[in-house]
Design a protein around this motif. Structure first.
Motif, PDB file in Angstrom:
ATOM      1  N   HIS A  94       0.965  -1.095   0.422  1.00  0.00           N
ATOM      2  CA  HIS A  94       0.014  -0.168  -0.041  1.00  0.00           C
ATOM      3  C   HIS A  94       0.908   1.255  -0.236  1.00  0.00           C
ATOM      4  O   HIS A  94       0.447   2.497  -0.204  1.00  0.00           O
ATOM      5  N   ASN A 106      -4.754   8.281   2.053  1.00  0.00           N
ATOM      6  CA  ASN A 106      -6.066   7.489   1.687  1.00  0.00           C
ATOM      7  C   ASN A 106      -7.580   8.793   2.228  1.00  0.00           C
ATOM      8  O   ASN A 106      -8.109   8.707   1.393  1.00  0.00           O
ATOM      9  N   ASN A 140       1.223   8.117   3.406  1.00  0.00           N
ATOM     10  CA  ASN A 140       0.060   6.980   3.844  1.00  0.00           C
ATOM     11  C   ASN A 140      -1.667   7.721   3.776  1.00  0.00           C
ATOM     12  O   ASN A 140      -1.953   7.647   3.440  1.00  0.00           O
TER      13      ASN A 140
END
Length: 179
Positions: free
Chosen positions: A16, A134, A130
């Motif tokens: 991810h 998101n 990250n």
């Protein structure tokens, strides 16, 4: 069994994390091709490509370090870094991704007096990118993503706490999944 589980969990997490700098490299390369005649814009885009490449290389190095994968631990480094440079680098990576979705990205900094710090800049960068990725991903077109960095009062000499706040007007988390 637990080593395999740790590997699976680590690889899932890292896969991810790899997407964001890779997307930034792909997008900035495309923008660079369009802006090749504009040296100022081209230089900014090259800067984002360089930073994203370094982030991606760091993540790939983590994947290749099997001893850390098997132990389920990632060791933090303590190296000098500049908080202002780190924050601006994160903004430069996320801004084009938000722009592509017609989202507004706002950055607020407050009370930052200590910019030259010692810590793990790559991990901090990875975490912030990250979470911001998101926020951007789950915010609709024409939405808003806000990123705030605040230096808090220190209660111990030579330790400087920071608060990072990321907000968006995306879909949020359903009440049954909050825990």
């Amino acid at each position: 069994n637990s080593a395999n589980q740790a590997k699976t969990q680590f690889l899932s997490s890292v896969s991810h994390d790899i997407r964001t700098p890779l997307n930034a490299i792909v997008n900035m390369t495309r923008f660079l091709q369009q802006d090749i005649g504009n040296p100022g814009k081209a230089q900014d885009e090259i800067s984002v490509i360089n930073q994203s490449s370094a982030q991606l290389l760091g993540l790939i190095n983590d994947v290749l370090d099997l001893s850390r994968i098997e132990s389920g631990k990632l060791e933090l480094t303590n190296k000098p870094f500049n908080m202002t440079t780190l924050i601006e680098g994160v903004r430069k990576i996320i801004q084009p991704l938000c722009a592509a979705k017609k989202q507004e990205l706002t950055l607020h900094t407050e009370g930052i007096t200590h910019v030259n710090l010692i810590g793990d800049a790559m991990r901090l960068n990875q975490i912030l990118i990250n979470i911001l990725n998101n926020a951007m991903k789950f915010t609709p077109e024409n939405g808003e993503v806000s990123f705030s960095v605040e230096e808090l009062p220190s209660i111990k000499e030579n330790l400087f706490p920071f608060r990072f706040t990321i907000q968006d007007n995306g879909i949020g988390i359903s009440p049954e999944n909050i825990k």
